[in-house]
Design a protein around this motif. Structure first.
Motif, PDB file in Angstrom:
ATOM      1  N   SER A  67       0.617  -1.173  -0.119  1.00  0.00           N
ATOM      2  CA  SER A  67       0.246  -0.072   0.088  1.00  0.00           C
ATOM      3  C   SER A  67       0.991   1.213  -0.112  1.00  0.00           C
ATOM      4  N   LEU A  68       0.434   2.007  -0.866  1.00  0.00           N
ATOM      5  CA  LEU A  68       1.291   3.442  -0.953  1.00  0.00           C
ATOM      6  C   LEU A  68       0.988   4.587   0.249  1.00  0.00           C
ATOM      7  N   PRO A  69       1.716   5.289   0.825  1.00  0.00           N
ATOM      8  CA  PRO A  69       3.146   5.418   0.385  1.00  0.00           C
ATOM      9  C   PRO A  69       3.999   4.308   0.975  1.00  0.00           C
ATOM     10  N   THR A  70       4.850   3.951   0.409  1.00  0.00           N
ATOM     11  CA  THR A  70       6.001   2.818   0.979  1.00  0.00           C
ATOM     12  C   THR A  70       7.336   3.130   0.372  1.00  0.00           C
ATOM     13  N   VAL A  71       8.464   2.558   1.429  1.00  0.00           N
ATOM     14  CA  VAL A  71       9.699   2.831   1.341  1.00  0.00           C
ATOM     15  C   VAL A  71      10.252   1.788   0.744  1.00  0.00           C
ATOM     16  N   PRO A  72      10.899   1.875  -0.282  1.00  0.00           N
ATOM     17  CA  PRO A  72      11.512   0.638  -1.169  1.00  0.00           C
ATOM     18  C   PRO A  72      12.747   0.357  -0.346  1.00  0.00           C
ATOM     19  N   GLY A  73      13.435  -0.805  -1.222  1.00  0.00           N
ATOM     20  CA  GLY A  73      14.886  -1.288  -0.804  1.00  0.00           C
ATOM     21  C   GLY A  73      14.880  -2.404   0.083  1.00  0.00           C
ATOM     22  N   THR A  74      15.724  -3.185  -0.074  1.00  0.00           N
ATOM     23  CA  THR A  74      16.115  -4.364   0.753  1.00  0.00           C
ATOM     24  C   THR A  74      17.387  -4.451   1.288  1.00  0.00           C
ATOM     25  N   ASP A  75      18.483  -3.760   0.816  1.00  0.00           N
ATOM     26  CA  ASP A  75      19.939  -4.207   1.187  1.00  0.00           C
ATOM     27  C   ASP A  75      20.617  -3.015   1.848  1.00  0.00           C
ATOM     28  N   ALA A  85      14.084  -6.258  23.080  1.00  0.00           N
ATOM     29  CA  ALA A  85      14.202  -6.781  24.392  1.00  0.00           C
ATOM     30  C   ALA A  85      14.655  -8.424  24.455  1.00  0.00           C
ATOM     31  N   ASP A  86      14.034  -9.159  22.951  1.00  0.00           N
ATOM     32  CA  ASP A  86      14.294 -10.475  22.973  1.00  0.00           C
ATOM     33  C   ASP A  86      15.415 -10.724  22.053  1.00  0.00           C
ATOM     34  N   VAL A  87      16.176  -9.832  21.526  1.00  0.00           N
ATOM     35  CA  VAL A  87      17.385 -10.059  20.645  1.00  0.00           C
ATOM     36  C   VAL A  87      18.327 -10.329  21.344  1.00  0.00           C
ATOM     37  N   HIS A  88      19.341 -11.293  20.731  1.00  0.00           N
ATOM     38  CA  HIS A  88      20.672 -11.609  21.444  1.00  0.00           C
ATOM     39  C   HIS A  88      21.565 -11.792  20.349  1.00  0.00           C
ATOM     40  N   GLY A  89      22.792 -11.399  20.772  1.00  0.00           N
ATOM     41  CA  GLY A  89      23.692 -11.809  19.571  1.00  0.00           C
ATOM     42  C   GLY A  89      23.885 -10.338  19.035  1.00  0.00           C
ATOM     43  N   LEU A  90      23.395  -9.350  18.962  1.00  0.00           N
ATOM     44  CA  LEU A  90      23.503  -8.041  18.317  1.00  0.00           C
ATOM     45  C   LEU A  90      23.202  -6.903  19.358  1.00  0.00           C
ATOM     46  N   ALA A  91      23.904  -5.836  19.351  1.00  0.00           N
ATOM     47  CA  ALA A  91      23.975  -4.702  20.342  1.00  0.00           C
ATOM     48  C   ALA A  91      24.113  -3.450  19.853  1.00  0.00           C
ATOM     49  N   PRO A  92      23.718  -2.484  20.525  1.00  0.00           N
ATOM     50  CA  PRO A  92      24.097  -0.961  19.730  1.00  0.00           C
ATOM     51  C   PRO A  92      25.573  -0.950  19.622  1.00  0.00           C
ATOM     52  N   GLY A  93      25.904  -0.195  18.368  1.00  0.00           N
ATOM     53  CA  GLY A  93      27.197  -0.155  18.069  1.00  0.00           C
ATOM     54  C   GLY A  93      27.823  -1.102  17.119  1.00  0.00           C
ATOM     55  N   ASP A  94      27.254  -2.162  16.918  1.00  0.00           N
ATOM     56  CA  ASP A  94      27.602  -3.250  15.923  1.00  0.00           C
ATOM     57  C   ASP A  94      27.437  -2.893  14.549  1.00  0.00           C
ATOM     58  N   GLU A  95      28.307  -3.036  13.708  1.00  0.00           N
ATOM     59  CA  GLU A  95      27.972  -2.740  12.346  1.00  0.00           C
ATOM     60  C   GLU A  95      27.698  -3.868  11.771  1.00  0.00           C
ATOM     61  N   VAL A  96      26.363  -3.982  10.783  1.00  0.00           N
ATOM     62  CA  VAL A  96      25.876  -4.901  10.326  1.00  0.00           C
ATOM     63  C   VAL A  96      25.471  -4.597   8.975  1.00  0.00           C
ATOM     64  N   PHE A  97      25.100  -5.807   7.930  1.00  0.00           N
ATOM     65  CA  PHE A  97      24.552  -5.676   6.794  1.00  0.00           C
ATOM     66  C   PHE A  97      23.692  -6.825   6.557  1.00  0.00           C
ATOM     67  N   GLY A  98      22.645  -6.477   5.627  1.00  0.00           N
ATOM     68  CA  GLY A  98      21.647  -7.590   5.596  1.00  0.00           C
ATOM     69  C   GLY A  98      20.622  -7.543   4.328  1.00  0.00           C
ATOM     70  N   LEU A  99      20.116  -8.480   4.002  1.00  0.00           N
ATOM     71  CA  LEU A  99      18.866  -8.342   3.166  1.00  0.00           C
ATOM     72  C   LEU A  99      17.862  -8.694   4.026  1.00  0.00           C
ATOM     73  N   LEU A 100      16.749  -7.475   3.678  1.00  0.00           N
ATOM     74  CA  LEU A 100      15.625  -7.376   4.744  1.00  0.00           C
ATOM     75  C   LEU A 100      14.301  -7.916   4.153  1.00  0.00           C
ATOM     76  N   ARG A 101      13.874  -8.572   4.681  1.00  0.00           N
ATOM     77  CA  ARG A 101      12.463  -9.228   4.685  1.00  0.00           C
ATOM     78  C   ARG A 101      12.094  -9.811   3.154  1.00  0.00           C
ATOM     79  N   PHE A 102      13.092 -10.398   2.464  1.00  0.00           N
ATOM     80  CA  PHE A 102      13.103 -10.890   1.144  1.00  0.00           C
ATOM     81  C   PHE A 102      12.589 -12.201   1.267  1.00  0.00           C
ATOM     82  N   PRO A 103      11.618 -12.876   0.455  1.00  0.00           N
ATOM     83  CA  PRO A 103      10.943 -12.108  -0.701  1.00  0.00           C
ATOM     84  C   PRO A 103       9.736 -11.382  -0.258  1.00  0.00           C
ATOM     85  N   SER A 104       9.947 -10.219   0.006  1.00  0.00           N
ATOM     86  CA  SER A 104       8.607  -9.114   0.134  1.00  0.00           C
ATOM     87  C   SER A 104       9.329  -7.828  -0.502  1.00  0.00           C
TER      88      SER A 104
END
Length: 336
Positions: A67-75, A85-104
């Motif tokens: 539905s519009l408006p929408t923000v494109p992009g995945t990488d 609160a339930d995320v473990h293994g990543l913390a503020p300050g970590d440098e990360v990269f990823g493909l987000l929510r694909f395929p969508s």
């Protein structure tokens, strides 16, 4: 914490690059299982302009409507700002990269901040900057999941059978069509990493680039037809597609495989007669596989080529560059 608004590219309507609008919008809140990433760079990919042009339902994902408006992009590549609160293994300050929510189409990466599923992210390789890291996820994972390991058992929208990569070793010959592009230049390097002999097909301006990446043989498609020069290869990875993609079937040995990144029209009777397999896959987000690819990037075994960079505000120019084609590697948006 950041201020409460950010700048992002949004689509309010479908159309050409001119519909990409630089807006001020609220900063997203990370949901359970997510982290908030301060974005440094964004990779530009074909689904971005498919969405812009009007495609709103991803193949195989009938419920994932836009539905519009929408923000494109995945990488994305950036720095973790906050974690749920339930995320473990990543913390503020970590440098990360990823493909987000694909395929969508809900990656929402063309922005200064993005709420990202932690499972879609990996620690950014220390040996490359954010621009190069942002060029990796979709193209690198596509090459990885076609050639190395699919990494999931989910059905493909393009075929009934599960895609199974071919074993690659020093007895294997691989032809990569469209070898200079995003997926292609990763495929050349991953096949070489596994020991295969690689034949790269691209326009002549890319010959030295592809030989430097490890290609053993180069074919300029503007001068020669690969199917007339090459025979008895084990695998074709075709990143170009189009109505004549089946011509590359004739480069294969009996028992060989053709992997089309963009599904084409193949005659089952012909493939049976030639005794070859045609198999496709749909790339999916996978932080664990990105971490494996990241180790190859850190050691220099795999490199990322950047075709061009544009600021986030100048996303229109990035899409105009993509429309001109003949891309060497990846187009990336930089975020101040």
């Amino acid at each position: 914490m950041p201020t409460q608004t950010m700048r992002a590219i949004r689509l309010h309507e479908h159309g050409g690059p001119e519909v990409l609008r630089y807006d001020e919008v609220p900063i997203p809140e990370p949901a359970p299982g997510e982290v908030l990433v301060r974005v440094h760079a964004v990779g530009v990919n074909p689904p971005d302009w498919y969405l812009r042009d009007g495609l709103t339902t991803m193949p195989g994902e009938p419920e994932a409507r836009v539905s519009l408006p929408t923000v494109p992009g995945t990488d994305v590549s950036g720095v973790v700002e906050a974690v749920a609160a339930d995320v473990h293994g990543l913390a503020p300050g970590d440098e990360v990269f990823g493909l987000l929510r694909f395929p969508s189409f809900s990656g929402s990466a063309y922005a200064e901040y993005v709420a990202a599923p932690a499972s879609d992210l990996a620690i950014k390789p220390a040996g490359i900057d954010h621009v190069h890291a942002a060029g990796v996820p979709m193209a690198g994972l596509t090459a990885w999941q076609f050639l190395i390991e699919v990494g999931h058992d989910l059905p493909s929208p393009f075929q009934k059978a599960r895609h199974r990569p071919t074993t690659l070793d020093d007895g294997t010959t691989v032809l990569v069509n469209g070898a200079a592009g995003g997926v292609g230049h990763f495929a050349v390097q991953l096949a070489k990493w596994k020991g295969a002999r690689v034949i790269a097909v691209a326009s002549g301006t890319h010959e030295s680039f592809l030989r430097d990446l490890g290609a053993d043989r180069f074919i300029d498609y503007t001068r020669s037809r690969p199917e007339e020069l090459v025979h008895d290869v084990d695998l074709v990875l075709d990143t170009v597609g189009g109505p004549r993609s089946d011509r590359l079937l004739h480069t294969l040995k009996r028992g060989g495989a053709h992997f089309p990144v963009f599904p084409g029209n193949f005659d089952e009777e012909e493939t049976t007669k030639l005794d070859v397999t045609v198999s496709s896959a749909q790339v999916r987000s996978n932080g664990a596989q990105l971490a494996e690819l990241g180790r190859l990037l850190d050691t220099g075994t795999v490199r990322v080529s950047i075709d061009s960079t544009f600021t986030l505000a100048d996303a229109r120019a990035a899409h105009e560059r993509a429309a001109r084609g003949h891309i060497r590697g990846k187009i990336v948006l930089t975020v101040a």
